[in-house]
Each structure stands twice: as structure tokens, then as C-alpha cells.
Design a protein around this motif. Sequence first.
Motif, PDB file in Angstrom:
ATOM      1  N   HIS A 160       0.793  -1.226   0.000  1.00 55.14           N
ATOM      2  CA  HIS A 160       0.000   0.000   0.000  1.00 55.14           C
ATOM      3  C   HIS A 160       0.829   1.281   0.000  1.00 55.14           C
ATOM      4  CE1 HIS A 160      -3.479  -2.476   0.573  1.00 55.14           C
ATOM      5  NE2 HIS A 160      -3.118  -2.867   1.772  1.00 55.14           N
ATOM      6  N   CYS A 161       2.091   1.203   0.378  1.00 51.50           N
ATOM      7  CA  CYS A 161       2.829   2.453   0.566  1.00 51.50           C
ATOM      8  C   CYS A 161       4.318   2.224   0.292  1.00 51.50           C
ATOM      9  CB  CYS A 161       2.643   2.968   1.993  1.00 51.50           C
ATOM     10  SG  CYS A 161       3.248   1.844   3.272  1.00 51.50           S
ATOM     11  N   ALA A 162       5.077   3.334   0.339  1.00 47.87           N
ATOM     12  CA  ALA A 162       6.515   3.263   0.111  1.00 47.87           C
ATOM     13  C   ALA A 162       7.207   2.455   1.200  1.00 47.87           C
ATOM     14  CB  ALA A 162       7.101   4.666   0.046  1.00 47.87           C
ATOM     15  N   ARG A 214       1.759 -10.800  12.009  1.00 50.67           N
ATOM     16  CA  ARG A 214       2.163 -12.203  11.936  1.00 50.67           C
ATOM     17  C   ARG A 214       3.587 -12.324  11.413  1.00 50.67           C
ATOM     18  NH1 ARG A 214      -1.524 -15.864   8.286  1.00 50.67           N
ATOM     19  NH2 ARG A 214      -0.581 -14.492   6.735  1.00 50.67           N
ATOM     20  N   GLY A 215       3.957 -11.390  10.548  1.00 52.18           N
ATOM     21  CA  GLY A 215       5.325 -11.364  10.030  1.00 52.18           C
ATOM     22  C   GLY A 215       6.278 -10.581  10.915  1.00 52.18           C
ATOM     23  N   LYS A 216       5.819 -10.210  12.128  1.00 54.97           N
ATOM     24  CA  LYS A 216       6.633  -9.474  13.108  1.00 54.97           C
ATOM     25  C   LYS A 216       7.141  -8.163  12.532  1.00 54.97           C
ATOM     26  CE  LYS A 216       8.131 -13.741  15.421  1.00 54.97           C
ATOM     27  NZ  LYS A 216       9.286 -14.570  15.839  1.00 54.97           N
ATOM     28  N   SER A 217       6.234  -7.450  11.855  1.00 52.34           N
ATOM     29  CA  SER A 217       6.579  -6.152  11.296  1.00 52.34           C
ATOM     30  C   SER A 217       5.407  -5.204  11.503  1.00 52.34           C
ATOM     31  CB  SER A 217       6.924  -6.276   9.805  1.00 52.34           C
ATOM     32  OG  SER A 217       5.812  -6.753   9.072  1.00 52.34           O
ATOM     33  N   MET A 218       5.579  -3.964  11.033  1.00 49.80           N
ATOM     34  CA  MET A 218       4.554  -2.940  11.196  1.00 49.80           C
ATOM     35  C   MET A 218       4.243  -2.312   9.852  1.00 49.80           C
ATOM     36  SD  MET A 218       3.422  -1.976  14.349  1.00 49.80           S
ATOM     37  CE  MET A 218       3.331  -0.183  14.359  1.00 49.80           C
ATOM     38  N   ASN A 219       2.989  -1.898   9.692  1.00 44.33           N
ATOM     39  CA  ASN A 219       2.629  -1.031   8.580  1.00 44.33           C
ATOM     40  C   ASN A 219       1.572  -0.049   9.067  1.00 44.33           C
ATOM     41  OD1 ASN A 219       0.192  -2.418   8.635  1.00 44.33           O
ATOM     42  ND2 ASN A 219       0.589  -3.569   6.755  1.00 44.33           N
ATOM     43  N   MET A 220       1.141   0.857   8.206  1.00 40.30           N
ATOM     44  CA  MET A 220       0.210   1.899   8.619  1.00 40.30           C
ATOM     45  C   MET A 220      -1.140   1.343   9.028  1.00 40.30           C
ATOM     46  SD  MET A 220       1.507   4.869   8.803  1.00 40.30           S
ATOM     47  CE  MET A 220      -0.019   5.810   8.894  1.00 40.30           C
ATOM     48  N   ASP A 221      -1.489   0.150   8.552  1.00 38.78           N
ATOM     49  CA  ASP A 221      -2.787  -0.426   8.899  1.00 38.78           C
ATOM     50  C   ASP A 221      -2.835  -0.932  10.337  1.00 38.78           C
ATOM     51  OD1 ASP A 221      -3.864   0.099   6.426  1.00 38.78           O
ATOM     52  OD2 ASP A 221      -3.210  -1.812   5.568  1.00 38.78           O
ATOM     53  N   VAL A 222      -1.678  -1.115  10.961  1.00 38.03           N
ATOM     54  CA  VAL A 222      -1.666  -1.565  12.356  1.00 38.03           C
ATOM     55  C   VAL A 222      -2.223  -0.488  13.289  1.00 38.03           C
ATOM     56  CG1 VAL A 222      -0.216  -2.295  14.286  1.00 38.03           C
ATOM     57  CG2 VAL A 222       0.188  -3.237  12.001  1.00 38.03           C
ATOM     58  N   PRO A 223      -1.688   0.748  13.298  1.00 40.48           N
ATOM     59  CA  PRO A 223      -2.293   1.769  14.172  1.00 40.48           C
ATOM     60  C   PRO A 223      -3.732   2.101  13.795  1.00 40.48           C
ATOM     61  CG  PRO A 223      -0.612   2.745  12.744  1.00 40.48           C
ATOM     62  CD  PRO A 223      -0.475   1.269  12.626  1.00 40.48           C
ATOM     63  N   ILE A 224      -4.075   2.022  12.512  1.00 39.67           N
ATOM     64  CA  ILE A 224      -5.462   2.249  12.109  1.00 39.67           C
ATOM     65  C   ILE A 224      -6.374   1.205  12.746  1.00 39.67           C
ATOM     66  CG2 ILE A 224      -7.043   2.084  10.141  1.00 39.67           C
ATOM     67  CD1 ILE A 224      -4.855   3.375   8.433  1.00 39.67           C
ATOM     68  N   SER A 225      -5.989  -0.054  12.665  1.00 40.46           N
ATOM     69  CA  SER A 225      -6.804  -1.132  13.229  1.00 40.46           C
ATOM     70  C   SER A 225      -6.916  -1.018  14.737  1.00 40.46           C
ATOM     71  CB  SER A 225      -6.208  -2.491  12.839  1.00 40.46           C
ATOM     72  OG  SER A 225      -6.164  -2.648  11.435  1.00 40.46           O
ATOM     73  N   LEU A 241     -11.491   4.742   4.254  1.00 37.93           N
ATOM     74  CA  LEU A 241     -11.866   3.958   3.079  1.00 37.93           C
ATOM     75  C   LEU A 241     -12.024   4.852   1.845  1.00 37.93           C
ATOM     76  CD1 LEU A 241     -14.348   1.398   4.650  1.00 37.93           C
ATOM     77  CD2 LEU A 241     -12.266   0.840   3.393  1.00 37.93           C
ATOM     78  N   ILE A 242     -12.479   6.082   2.040  1.00 36.26           N
ATOM     79  CA  ILE A 242     -12.532   7.017   0.907  1.00 36.26           C
ATOM     80  C   ILE A 242     -11.137   7.206   0.331  1.00 36.26           C
ATOM     81  CG2 ILE A 242     -12.919   9.421   0.247  1.00 36.26           C
ATOM     82  CD1 ILE A 242     -15.244   9.513   2.182  1.00 36.26           C
ATOM     83  N   GLY A 243     -10.168   7.445   1.219  1.00 37.62           N
ATOM     84  CA  GLY A 243      -8.793   7.622   0.757  1.00 37.62           C
ATOM     85  C   GLY A 243      -8.247   6.378   0.096  1.00 37.62           C
ATOM     86  N   ARG A 244      -8.488   5.213   0.702  1.00 38.19           N
ATOM     87  CA  ARG A 244      -7.978   3.960   0.132  1.00 38.19           C
ATOM     88  C   ARG A 244      -8.613   3.673  -1.222  1.00 38.19           C
ATOM     89  NH1 ARG A 244      -5.622  -0.462   2.701  1.00 38.19           N
ATOM     90  NH2 ARG A 244      -4.644   1.200   3.929  1.00 38.19           N
ATOM     91  N   TYR A 245      -9.930   3.915  -1.325  1.00 39.37           N
ATOM     92  CA  TYR A 245     -10.630   3.638  -2.582  1.00 39.37           C
ATOM     93  C   TYR A 245     -10.168   4.585  -3.687  1.00 39.37           C
ATOM     94  CZ  TYR A 245     -14.399   3.297  -6.003  1.00 39.37           C
ATOM     95  OH  TYR A 245     -15.108   3.146  -7.163  1.00 39.37           O
TER      96      TYR A 245
END
Length: 377
Positions: free
Chosen positions: A49-51, A188-199, A233-237
Amino acid sequence: MNVIDAKSDLISSDGPIAFSDGGAIDPSSFVTHEEDGTAALNLMIENVHCAGCMAKIEGAVGKLPGVVNARLNMSTRRLAVKWHEGDTDGARIVRTVSDLGYPVAPFEPAELPETARIENRRLLIALAVAGFAAGNVMLLSVSVWAGAFSGMEAATRDLFHWVSALIAMPAVAFAGMPFFRSAFAALRGKSMNMDVPISVAVILASAVSLHQTVQGAEHAYFDASITLLFFLLIGRYLDHRARSSVRSTAENLITLRASSVRVVDGDSERSVPVRDVRAGMQVLVSPGERISVDGWVENGNSDVDTSLITGETTPASVSKGSKVFAGTLNISGSLRIRTAAAGERTLLAEIVRLMEAAEQGQAKYVRLADRAARTYA
């Protein structure tokens, strides 16, 4: 060159089959081997989803022993890896990416438009559900806010909270799945992405609100959780639609490649996947078909639209001995072509690789922004 390509039965009619931890399907079947002792593998990566996702994947694969180059294109989701044989292998590369929480599948260009369409539809449905729920919950919240200044009874306020919970909780569970799945895969992969704080934000706001409602407390925050999801979701879409509508020219070129060709075998003809075509094979191309290999005309005369390669709109006449290229259009006559290169070794494939490399180029300030985004995530 000796090429080891995938067998046609490894690709299902429903789309590319994912490598399960690098073991369900042997990735070595999709590896191409070069004369200089290097090997190459093209993979399709999901949930990019991102850089930060790009940097994480390219960095992890690039650190593997013997890897010469690892480049991920976010438009086509294609990870192209090249390495020295003997130092590593395809299974280890696939396992490395999977361990980061990103599903991996064989790169199939024909699947790109359909995959984008399915993802757009999924996001649009989630957006519609979140919007419907956010509108209704906000109306109930306005009633509660107004009632706080006009003597609303606690029983009425609690009723509004419960109705809000019945609307918001299922909507959060459904509309939040694009973020929850991505966050779970990253964790699960022991990493972070922006969707973690969102969730975390959405789940905690919903859980606290439900707890407050059960306790009959004065405040609940269902409107905050579902409205946050709605705007995200507006931004993601919109981002996904923008990427689909301005999909790189590289992807458009990829889809010009035929998936199967007619090969002359003695006195008979047979249809085989392009991935199984080898140098020296004779391929038949009928009028109106795109040429699927690089080679020389063995027999026949025709006009060929070479604008894809040369930019010249006037068709070129070809006859025995003429050089032809994959992606060009045979117009007027049948041709028998002796193959010189097929698949990833054609001029068309090289153009695609060069365009993807150019698309990945980043300015100084873009790289600074990417580093800041990774730190924040």
C-alpha cells in the motif's frame, strides 16, 4: 539459454495460486536461468500500500546472499529479483517475503486487470457499508448530544447507544476488513505497517464504546470509530482507483503478450503456453493476431503494425527473413516465424522492465518523505 518455466497446470482458472510459505508450489518452476550464471524470478505481491511496504520488501530480499537486484513496482505489484545461482534460491526468496506478512503468487500479467477490478469492488462495498452506518450513527449521536442539554433521560440515552452499537459494530467488522487483514498479516510477520495503528484505533474505540454502553455510561464513541473508517476507506478507494485509471504503460504493454501460441510440430500444429516456447520453434500467426515471440519470418508475406516498437504508424511489409517482435500486430497474411526469444527474453519484456525501472526512480525529497513515513509507521 536454458529456461525453466511454470507448467500450465500450476495456474488455476480463478487466478494465480499463492505459494504457501514457499512450499505448496515449487518456485523453482518459475525461475529463469541466464548464461552468465544468474537467475531471475518475477512474483506478484499482495497488500502493498505504501513506500514503506516497498522499502521493507526490497530491503529484506536485497539482503539475501547473492541477490543482485530486487525491485518492486507498486503499480503492477511485480517483484523482480535477480541473483547468483548457488547463493540462494527461489524458495528462500518467497519465504522471506511471506514471512514479512505479504502473500506471494506467481506473476501472471493476465490477472492484473481482473485483480484490480475485484479489489475496487471490495473497497467500494466496504465504503458503502461504512458510509451508511456512519450517517445513521451520527444522527443518533446528534440526538444524544442535543439531549445532554435538554434533560434527556438516561434510559433514552442508553437506547440510542444500543441502537448505535447494533449499527456500528457489524459495520466496523465488515468495513474494517481491508485494514484488519493487512495489519494481521504484518503482525504475523513481526513487522509494522500503517494499517496496524489504524486497526488498533478503530478496534479500541469500538470496544470502549461497547463497554460504556453495557455499563450505562454517559459517553460512547461509535460515531468516531465508524466515521474514521469511512474517511480512511474514501482515501484507500480513491488511491486504488487512481492507480487503476493511470495504471503504468508497463502494465498495458504486459497485457499485449499472448498467453498461448500455435507451434508447428512436424506436419501438425499444437497450442502451447508462451512460457513453454523455446528458441528454434516455429510459430504460426494468423492475420489479426499479435505476434507473441521475437524471431524471423520463415514463410509468408504480410503487413505488420510495428508502432509499439518503432512508433511508426504505417504498417511494415515483412517476408521471409524479416525480423519481427513480440507485441506487434500481424495484419494481412499468415506468417510462420522461427523463434529467437520468448517470454521474458523478448524486446517487449525488456521495454517493460526499463519502463518499470524508470517508474521506480525517486527524487531526493520523495526519498526523504518515504523515510519519514517508515519511521512514523
